[in-house]
Design a protein around this motif. Sequence first.
Motif, PDB file in Angstrom:
ATOM      1  N   LEU A 170       0.945  -1.207  -0.008  1.00 32.71           N
ATOM      2  CA  LEU A 170       0.036   0.112   0.158  1.00 32.71           C
ATOM      3  C   LEU A 170       0.874   1.172   0.017  1.00 32.71           C
ATOM      4  O   LEU A 170       0.251   2.418  -0.564  1.00 32.71           O
ATOM      5  CB  LEU A 170      -0.899   0.019   1.350  1.00 32.71           C
ATOM      6  N   THR A 171       1.992   1.521   0.552  1.00 34.02           N
ATOM      7  CA  THR A 171       2.954   2.437   0.588  1.00 34.02           C
ATOM      8  C   THR A 171       3.249   2.604  -0.953  1.00 34.02           C
ATOM      9  O   THR A 171       3.355   3.793  -1.314  1.00 34.02           O
ATOM     10  CB  THR A 171       4.221   2.184   1.469  1.00 34.02           C
ATOM     11  N   LEU A 172       3.724   1.621  -1.678  1.00 32.61           N
ATOM     12  CA  LEU A 172       4.129   1.820  -3.047  1.00 32.61           C
ATOM     13  C   LEU A 172       2.755   2.264  -3.762  1.00 32.61           C
ATOM     14  O   LEU A 172       2.872   3.255  -4.866  1.00 32.61           O
ATOM     15  CB  LEU A 172       4.514   0.582  -3.870  1.00 32.61           C
ATOM     16  N   ILE A 173       1.350   2.037  -3.508  1.00 33.80           N
ATOM     17  CA  ILE A 173       0.415   2.308  -4.252  1.00 33.80           C
ATOM     18  C   ILE A 173      -0.156   3.613  -3.919  1.00 33.80           C
ATOM     19  O   ILE A 173      -0.224   4.796  -4.687  1.00 33.80           O
ATOM     20  CB  ILE A 173      -0.729   1.327  -4.030  1.00 33.80           C
ATOM     21  N   PHE A 174       0.063   4.099  -2.635  1.00 38.64           N
ATOM     22  CA  PHE A 174      -0.386   5.473  -2.181  1.00 38.64           C
ATOM     23  C   PHE A 174       0.563   6.599  -2.555  1.00 38.64           C
ATOM     24  O   PHE A 174       0.388   7.630  -2.764  1.00 38.64           O
ATOM     25  CB  PHE A 174      -0.406   5.465  -0.619  1.00 38.64           C
ATOM     26  N   MET A 175       1.824   6.118  -2.955  1.00 42.96           N
ATOM     27  CA  MET A 175       2.991   6.943  -3.349  1.00 42.96           C
ATOM     28  C   MET A 175       2.734   7.749  -4.640  1.00 42.96           C
ATOM     29  O   MET A 175       2.916   8.575  -5.020  1.00 42.96           O
ATOM     30  CB  MET A 175       4.231   6.356  -3.279  1.00 42.96           C
ATOM     31  N   GLN A 176       1.815   6.613  -5.635  1.00 43.21           N
ATOM     32  CA  GLN A 176       1.484   6.975  -6.924  1.00 43.21           C
ATOM     33  C   GLN A 176       0.143   7.867  -6.741  1.00 43.21           C
ATOM     34  O   GLN A 176      -0.076   8.566  -7.557  1.00 43.21           O
ATOM     35  CB  GLN A 176       1.346   5.872  -7.811  1.00 43.21           C
ATOM     36  N   SER A 177      -0.968   7.594  -5.832  1.00 45.35           N
ATOM     37  CA  SER A 177      -2.148   8.214  -5.836  1.00 45.35           C
ATOM     38  C   SER A 177      -2.454   9.340  -5.064  1.00 45.35           C
ATOM     39  O   SER A 177      -3.175  10.231  -5.301  1.00 45.35           O
ATOM     40  CB  SER A 177      -3.209   7.118  -5.524  1.00 45.35           C
ATOM     41  N   ILE A 178      -1.449   9.580  -4.142  1.00 45.77           N
ATOM     42  CA  ILE A 178      -1.455  10.786  -3.275  1.00 45.77           C
ATOM     43  C   ILE A 178      -1.227  11.941  -3.809  1.00 45.77           C
ATOM     44  O   ILE A 178      -2.108  12.912  -3.742  1.00 45.77           O
ATOM     45  CB  ILE A 178      -0.735  10.582  -1.740  1.00 45.77           C
ATOM     46  N   PRO A 179      -0.456  12.075  -4.865  1.00 46.49           N
ATOM     47  CA  PRO A 179      -0.358  13.269  -5.593  1.00 46.49           C
ATOM     48  C   PRO A 179      -1.336  13.729  -6.210  1.00 46.49           C
ATOM     49  O   PRO A 179      -1.661  14.873  -6.799  1.00 46.49           O
ATOM     50  CB  PRO A 179       0.867  13.110  -6.612  1.00 46.49           C
ATOM     51  N   LEU A 180      -2.140  12.770  -6.847  1.00 47.64           N
ATOM     52  CA  LEU A 180      -3.404  12.898  -7.690  1.00 47.64           C
ATOM     53  C   LEU A 180      -4.499  13.617  -6.773  1.00 47.64           C
ATOM     54  O   LEU A 180      -5.445  14.522  -7.433  1.00 47.64           O
ATOM     55  CB  LEU A 180      -4.221  11.814  -8.182  1.00 47.64           C
ATOM     56  N   LEU A 181      -4.487  13.702  -5.555  1.00 46.33           N
ATOM     57  CA  LEU A 181      -5.489  14.205  -4.609  1.00 46.33           C
ATOM     58  C   LEU A 181      -4.911  15.631  -4.122  1.00 46.33           C
ATOM     59  O   LEU A 181      -5.717  16.570  -3.467  1.00 46.33           O
ATOM     60  CB  LEU A 181      -5.627  13.296  -3.293  1.00 46.33           C
ATOM     61  N   THR A 182      -3.659  15.862  -4.174  1.00 46.63           N
ATOM     62  CA  THR A 182      -3.064  16.949  -3.578  1.00 46.63           C
ATOM     63  C   THR A 182      -2.694  17.874  -4.592  1.00 46.63           C
ATOM     64  O   THR A 182      -2.195  19.149  -4.040  1.00 46.63           O
ATOM     65  CB  THR A 182      -1.878  16.770  -2.658  1.00 46.63           C
ATOM     66  N   VAL A 183      -2.450  17.656  -5.801  1.00 47.27           N
ATOM     67  CA  VAL A 183      -1.923  18.645  -6.703  1.00 47.27           C
ATOM     68  C   VAL A 183      -2.856  18.489  -8.005  1.00 47.27           C
ATOM     69  O   VAL A 183      -3.184  17.601  -8.480  1.00 47.27           O
ATOM     70  CB  VAL A 183      -0.287  18.205  -7.241  1.00 47.27           C
TER      71      VAL A 183
END
Length: 826
Positions: A170-183
Amino acid sequence: MERVERGTVRRSISEVPIHDTQATVSRWMRHVKLRLGHLFIHQGFLLLLVGFLLGRALILSKLTPFALPFFVSVYMLRRDKAAFALISLLAGALTLSLDVALFVGVSIFGFLFIYGWVRRVISESLKIVPFVVFVLSLSAKWLISYYWLGERSVYGAAMAVVEAGLSLVLTLIFMQSIPLLTVQKHKHALRAEEIISLIILLASMLTGMIGWAVYGLSLEHVMSRYLVLLFAFVAGAATGSTVGVVTGLVLSLANVGNLSEMSLLAFAGLLGGLLREGKKLGVAFGLLVATLLLGLYGEGKSELVPTLFESGIAIMLFFGTSRSLTEKIAKYIPGTAEYINEQQQYVRKIRDMTVQRVSQFSNVFQALAESFSPEPLPDANEYSDREVDYFLSDITEKTCQTCFKKTQCWADNFRTTYAYMKQMMGEADEKTLSQNHQLLREWERYCVKAGKVVDAIEKEMVAYQANRKLKRQIHESRKLVAEQLLGVSQVMDDFAKEMQKEQENHYLQEEQIYHALQEFGIEVGHVDIYSLEKGNIDIEMSIPYCEGRGECEKLIAPMLSDILGETIVVKREECAAYPNGYCRVAFGSTKAFVVETGVAFAAKGGGFISGDSYATIELATGKYAVAISDGMGNGERAHDESRETLRLLQKILQTGMDASIAIKSINSILALRTTEDMYATLDLAIIDLQNAATKFLKIGSTPSFIKRGDKVMKVEASNLPMGIIKEVEFDVVTEQLKSGDLLIMMSDGVFEGPMNVENHDVWMKRKIQELKTNDPQEVADLIMEEVIRQCGGEIEDDMTVVVAKVRHNTPKWATIPAYMYMKKAQ
């Protein structure tokens, strides 16, 4: 009274500015959207909601692998919002139990402590962050289970390892998806990995809603179906079914009772995507069909009714979703119409910027050309009053200033003195002053220092002539630079106009061609028309693998020729890699005329290096150039000179520059690059392949001949060779060729080679007229053989003959009629 009041009310209502009110509401809504977007995206308040749901998300009702990966991802990517993530995760964990909150807090603070140490030791600390998460999750779970809860079973240890492994993934997955929610990303398409990561993040958030129900309706079911509807509507069946499978899988991991939900979501995503042509109503119908079909396999009516209500609420939320939101999401997903339009707008913007820059450069070069354009110089035999005054003032200063008759000559007899000195100046310039005895005798009677004045005039004239020559060289150089800059400006301007042309959409013509080919019995995958411009048609098709039978060349190209009224040929063909695949074929316009050439050449004395050079150049502008250059003399030096002339000519013509400017540029280069007496002739013919109109530019070359049946025509122009003078002037001769004409060009060694021939024009015309063949190579060989025979078998000079035959371009399979299908297509 009532009528008056009613009329007043009607007038007041009619005077309400409805459009102004709508504009105000629209501006207010747009302002609210911008403020909310800034608050949630830029300020990071969206992380509070995501963190709260992930803090209470569970897998198998025990494991909480979402909290630590989410915090780590936010900490690594948006460290300024890490406090929001920490607060929201702890708040969400407290809604479950104190044990879960303790585990979340211990793992997060443990990561902060360990990562601070790791970052000082290892430079590339980002790569080992997932492994740090694995170790921390395992350690925190083991400590809390062993010491706080007292659980020491093998099952507990195994579950701790599983939870740590999930945290790593999940760390690998969230590292790609979090920028989509913040930028907010602009002009950026989401990769498949980013889309899947985002879906997993959203599904993980939905697991945080497990247990939330209103009147027996599960909130995670409603939101998961809404999510599937949204992606199926935006991206189609493939993405919709993928979202359904991933979301259902994550929900079933959180609660085994949701295992059947995965089938419903996947089927709903597939049906909704297939029915997306029906807009939102079609996608909603797909969800209802999936709910009914899969609901019948449940436990009967008691289970069907709640799930229908859940789908109904999801559909209501879906219908309430604004169009702007769906379009904004679609812009980031490849394959959607919105994404294609966005990319086209981006490409169009880049193209417009490029066109603007090219136009600016064109204007700059044009301005430079205007600034370099010199004022016209007077003729060599004419003097300006200023030049005469300056010249005579220098002479007077050196001779008359100390003369006792100065006042008598320049004050009392100014006109006579000035006329005598001006006449002597002209004679000295022409170097005839010493021969004009009458003028010298008159000047001796008139001037007491006659010899000294004459000597001063002759000496000063040498410097004067040198200065005048230098001025003319500078003038010619400036004129050359101005012409070249103007030519570059014209080429860049034409290039900018070509780029500015919009690619037209030819949907109607594509359908007509597609149906015409289908009716003819040819299976076609698709038809794409890029250009229908006369002479520049560009069409691409995909057809089934034909096993090398040549259907494109034999059938499709002739049919397109009849349909479009222009000869179409196969430009390129990419065959399928496997027998059942499709081949991609590009069709385009062919030229109305083609040119076949034949060449014969011989060096002086039968040597290997000839001073003549020739070139046949196919230009990108739909023209064909044939050129012969004869360097001065013979041997390697002359060969290098003529070859360099043609090399420069080819390079300049291929840029699209006008032939006249190209020749002037080459002449100036040849004249300026050496001080030796080196020059080269140039015989150039440019044939337009669309109408066979031909321009002849002859610089010091021999005549050319056109053979049309039994008739022979001569083409000539009297111009000096290139490089002899600084500024070349030449005449452009235009002739209209016809199909079957032979254009015969030759160097002076061939034209003037035959001995004992008084009139070379008549002799060459007669020999060309007697030829019985129209093959270009045979004609060149026969002319060369006849000239050498007339020279007694000796080759006294370099000889080159180039023969070009112009004929209509008729492709091999272009005669198959298809008028029936042409009428149907029209």
